[in-house]
Design a protein around this motif. Structure first.
Motif, PDB file in Angstrom:
ATOM      1  N   ALA A   1      72.576  37.909  80.046  1.00 54.34           N
ATOM      2  CA  ALA A   1      71.139  38.037  80.301  1.00 54.34           C
ATOM      3  C   ALA A   1      70.445  36.735  80.642  1.00 54.34           C
ATOM      4  O   ALA A   1      69.279  36.751  81.042  1.00 54.34           O
ATOM      5  CB  ALA A   1      70.460  38.671  79.076  1.00 54.34           C
ATOM      6  N   GLY A   2      71.102  35.580  80.452  1.00 56.62           N
ATOM      7  CA  GLY A   2      70.449  34.318  80.755  1.00 56.62           C
ATOM      8  C   GLY A   2      69.184  34.145  79.934  1.00 56.62           C
ATOM      9  O   GLY A   2      69.172  34.372  78.725  1.00 56.62           O
ATOM     10  N   VAL A   3      68.106  33.744  80.588  1.00 52.83           N
ATOM     11  CA  VAL A   3      66.834  33.510  79.882  1.00 52.83           C
ATOM     12  C   VAL A   3      65.947  34.748  79.866  1.00 52.83           C
ATOM     13  O   VAL A   3      64.771  34.669  79.539  1.00 52.83           O
ATOM     14  CB  VAL A   3      66.071  32.313  80.492  1.00 52.83           C
ATOM     15  CG1 VAL A   3      66.874  31.035  80.361  1.00 52.83           C
ATOM     16  CG2 VAL A   3      65.699  32.593  81.954  1.00 52.83           C
ATOM     17  N   GLY A   4      66.521  35.909  80.229  1.00 45.40           N
ATOM     18  CA  GLY A   4      65.784  37.156  80.063  1.00 45.40           C
ATOM     19  C   GLY A   4      65.050  37.673  81.275  1.00 45.40           C
ATOM     20  O   GLY A   4      64.111  38.475  81.129  1.00 45.40           O
TER      21      GLY A   4
ATOM     22  N   ALA B   1      65.209  32.495  76.048  1.00 44.02           N
ATOM     23  CA  ALA B   1      64.953  33.926  76.245  1.00 44.02           C
ATOM     24  C   ALA B   1      64.069  34.474  75.132  1.00 44.02           C
ATOM     25  O   ALA B   1      63.142  35.267  75.385  1.00 44.02           O
ATOM     26  CB  ALA B   1      66.269  34.692  76.315  1.00 44.02           C
ATOM     27  N   ALA B   2      64.349  34.071  73.897  1.00 41.22           N
ATOM     28  CA  ALA B   2      63.533  34.550  72.768  1.00 41.22           C
ATOM     29  C   ALA B   2      62.065  34.182  72.958  1.00 41.22           C
ATOM     30  O   ALA B   2      61.165  34.980  72.670  1.00 41.22           O
ATOM     31  CB  ALA B   2      64.074  33.989  71.465  1.00 41.22           C
ATOM     32  N   ALA B   3      61.819  32.975  73.470  1.00 35.11           N
ATOM     33  CA  ALA B   3      60.437  32.558  73.733  1.00 35.11           C
ATOM     34  C   ALA B   3      59.855  33.308  74.927  1.00 35.11           C
ATOM     35  O   ALA B   3      58.690  33.751  74.899  1.00 35.11           O
ATOM     36  CB  ALA B   3      60.389  31.052  73.975  1.00 35.11           C
ATOM     37  N   ASN B   4      60.654  33.482  75.982  1.00 35.48           N
ATOM     38  CA  ASN B   4      60.171  34.173  77.177  1.00 35.48           C
ATOM     39  C   ASN B   4      59.812  35.628  76.901  1.00 35.48           C
ATOM     40  O   ASN B   4      58.954  36.209  77.588  1.00 35.48           O
ATOM     41  CB  ASN B   4      61.239  34.126  78.270  1.00 35.48           C
ATOM     42  CG  ASN B   4      61.479  32.728  78.822  1.00 35.48           C
ATOM     43  OD1 ASN B   4      60.581  31.879  78.794  1.00 35.48           O
ATOM     44  ND2 ASN B   4      62.676  32.481  79.317  1.00 35.48           N
ATOM     45  N   LEU B   5      60.473  36.241  75.907  1.00 35.76           N
ATOM     46  CA  LEU B   5      60.335  37.673  75.656  1.00 35.76           C
ATOM     47  C   LEU B   5      59.543  37.988  74.398  1.00 35.76           C
ATOM     48  O   LEU B   5      59.474  39.138  73.968  1.00 35.76           O
ATOM     49  CB  LEU B   5      61.734  38.294  75.547  1.00 35.76           C
ATOM     50  CG  LEU B   5      62.665  38.034  76.739  1.00 35.76           C
ATOM     51  CD1 LEU B   5      64.094  38.438  76.399  1.00 35.76           C
ATOM     52  CD2 LEU B   5      62.179  38.770  77.982  1.00 35.76           C
ATOM     53  N   ALA B   6      58.925  36.958  73.815  1.00 35.99           N
ATOM     54  CA  ALA B   6      58.290  37.120  72.505  1.00 35.99           C
ATOM     55  C   ALA B   6      57.155  38.140  72.510  1.00 35.99           C
ATOM     56  O   ALA B   6      56.840  38.726  71.458  1.00 35.99           O
ATOM     57  CB  ALA B   6      57.776  35.768  72.016  1.00 35.99           C
ATOM     58  N   ASP B   7      56.534  38.380  73.655  1.00 32.30           N
ATOM     59  CA  ASP B   7      55.396  39.304  73.708  1.00 32.30           C
ATOM     60  C   ASP B   7      55.807  40.752  73.884  1.00 32.30           C
ATOM     61  O   ASP B   7      54.945  41.638  73.918  1.00 32.30           O
ATOM     62  CB  ASP B   7      54.469  38.904  74.856  1.00 32.30           C
ATOM     63  CG  ASP B   7      55.150  39.032  76.212  1.00 32.30           C
ATOM     64  OD1 ASP B   7      56.296  38.522  76.347  1.00 32.30           O
ATOM     65  OD2 ASP B   7      54.560  39.631  77.130  1.00 32.30           O
ATOM     66  N   LEU B   8      57.115  41.011  73.992  1.00 32.47           N
ATOM     67  CA  LEU B   8      57.585  42.357  74.322  1.00 32.47           C
ATOM     68  C   LEU B   8      58.185  43.035  73.098  1.00 32.47           C
ATOM     69  O   LEU B   8      59.197  42.579  72.556  1.00 32.47           O
ATOM     70  CB  LEU B   8      58.630  42.287  75.442  1.00 32.47           C
ATOM     71  CG  LEU B   8      58.108  41.743  76.771  1.00 32.47           C
ATOM     72  CD1 LEU B   8      59.254  41.410  77.698  1.00 32.47           C
ATOM     73  CD2 LEU B   8      57.171  42.759  77.428  1.00 32.47           C
ATOM     74  N   PRO B   9      57.593  44.120  72.643  1.00 34.21           N
ATOM     75  CA  PRO B   9      58.166  44.827  71.496  1.00 34.21           C
ATOM     76  C   PRO B   9      59.471  45.513  71.879  1.00 34.21           C
ATOM     77  O   PRO B   9      59.693  45.871  73.032  1.00 34.21           O
ATOM     78  CB  PRO B   9      57.089  45.862  71.146  1.00 34.21           C
ATOM     79  CG  PRO B   9      56.365  46.096  72.430  1.00 34.21           C
ATOM     80  CD  PRO B   9      56.376  44.780  73.151  1.00 34.21           C
TER      81      PRO B   9
END
Length: 382
Positions: free
Chosen positions: A246-249, A278-286
């Motif tokens: 998945a790389g950075v999402g 990726a965790a930071a890039n996707l933090a707003d997504l439940p």
């Protein structure tokens, strides 16, 4: 102990440095055409030639089973031949671009031939392949590369390596480097983190990427690939999705928005820096979870059910073990993003063994002037 004698030299076999007159045959995977010597029919893989041409080629390597050579003179030219737009391209020069001597429409036809041949030979499929130009990318095939790796040279110069060599060719300006490209030089630490903005029909998002981390090289690739993955995979609200390698999402973010708050997306990536970003890039997504692990190991340990699987493996492909684990999850669809047609074809065969057939194949010219091509394939239960 005496040193074993070298095998006798075959006087009839061309030697490195010899010049051969050859008739260029079909394109082969790797950016060269196939030719044969007149005397023995020995296979010669020739760079800088086009199918149907008659060329003078200089032998550059002897593999034992075949020869490699560079076309240095064209005796009978293909109508598809053009002047190279880069002064550093050609025999003995920069090894980055191997199709600059072909018109762009011809480059795409040649790449389609390679994808078609690999699927036929390795997967037993006869598929009509069209390599599509990248929308809004211009018509000259230049200034598309968002990442460049140079070699440092004296007096603040920089260079690129010759084909299959450690030799460095000094380069003042690379015509495929995009304006604002992230450039790194051997021995010079890259920028720690770069922000990439991706605008697609499904929305705009920013992604943080390590300066030396993986990101699609073509400036338009993220948009094209996200839109194609969403079109083929058709993620539905409430579905469970796996995004592998998945790389950075990049895909994870848009998949998560498509399945909504009642769905779930699990991103699996082996690189720790990439998963941290990726965790930071996707933090707003439940509903998104990020797993740092090798894909084969994560699947072996068990990662839950999946309605849809998206995977973008490295150049070597997913391979049989990963494919077997994916099929065991019985997803309704698998969307496979591939940068190597041979690896894709091998995995197509493995998927067929596991009961999945290729329903759709899209191919994009995301690497103009080179032999590389990007494919996106949809697999469904047979």
């Amino acid at each position: 102990m005496s040193t074993p004698e070298a095998p006798p030299v075959d006087p009839s076999r061309p030697q490195v440095g010899d010049r051969l007159e050859l008739d260029a045959g079909p394109i082969a995977h790797g950016g060269h055409v196939v030719a044969r010597t007149g005397e023995t029919g020995l296979v010669v893989f020739v760079r800088h030639a086009l199918p149907g041409e008659r060329v003078v080629a200089v032998v550059t390597e002897d593999d034992g089973r075949f020869l490699r050579a560079d076309a240095v003179d064209v005796l009978e030219a293909s109508p598809d031949r053009v002047e190279r737009p880069c002064p550093y391209a050609g025999p003995g020069a920069c090894g980055g671009c191997d199709l600059q001597h072909a018109a762009l429409p011809a480059q795409r036809r040649l790449k389609a031939d390679v994808v078609r041949e690999q699927l036929s030979r390795l997967a037993g499929l006869e598929v009509d392949v069209v390599v599509e130009p990248v929308p809004d990318a211009g018509t000259d095939g230049l200034r598309w590369r968002s990442r460049m790796q140079y070699v440092a040279l004296p007096e603040l110069q920089r260079g690129l390596r010759a084909h299959r060599s450690h030799d460095v060719v000094a380069v003042e300006d690379c015509p495929i480097e995009a304006p604002g490209a992230v450039t790194t030089t051997d021995g010079v630490p890259p920028a720690p983190v770069v922000t990439e903005r991706v605008t697609t029909a499904a929305g705009t998002r920013d992604f943080e990427v390590a300066g030396d981390g993986f990101w699609q090289p073509h400036v338009h690739a993220p948009r094209v690939l996200v839109e194609t993955v969403l079109e083929l995979g058709a993620p539905r609200p409430g579905e469970r999705v796996l995004d592998l390698y998945a790389g950075v999402g990049l895909f994870t973010a848009y998949l998560a928005e498509a399945v909504g708050p009642t769905g779930a997306v699990t991103a699996v990536e082996g690189d720790r820096t990439a998963t941290r970003l990726a965790a930071a890039n996707l933090a707003d997504l439940p509903g998104v979870s990020v797993v740092t692990d090798r894909v084969d190991r994560a699947l072996h340990r068990g990662i839950g059910a999946a309605d849809l699987v998206v995977l973008d493996p490295p150049r070597v492909g997913a391979k049989r073990q990963v494919v077997r684990h994916l099929a065991a999850l019985t997803p309704r669809a698998i969307v496979y993003v591939a940068c190597d047609p041979a690896a894709l074809a091998r995995d197509v065969a493995y998927l067929a063994e596991q009961g999945y057939r290729m329903e759709t194949l899209r191919a994009f010219d995301l690497f103009p002037m080179t032999h590389h091509v990007e494919c996106v394939a949809l697999f469904v239960p047979a």
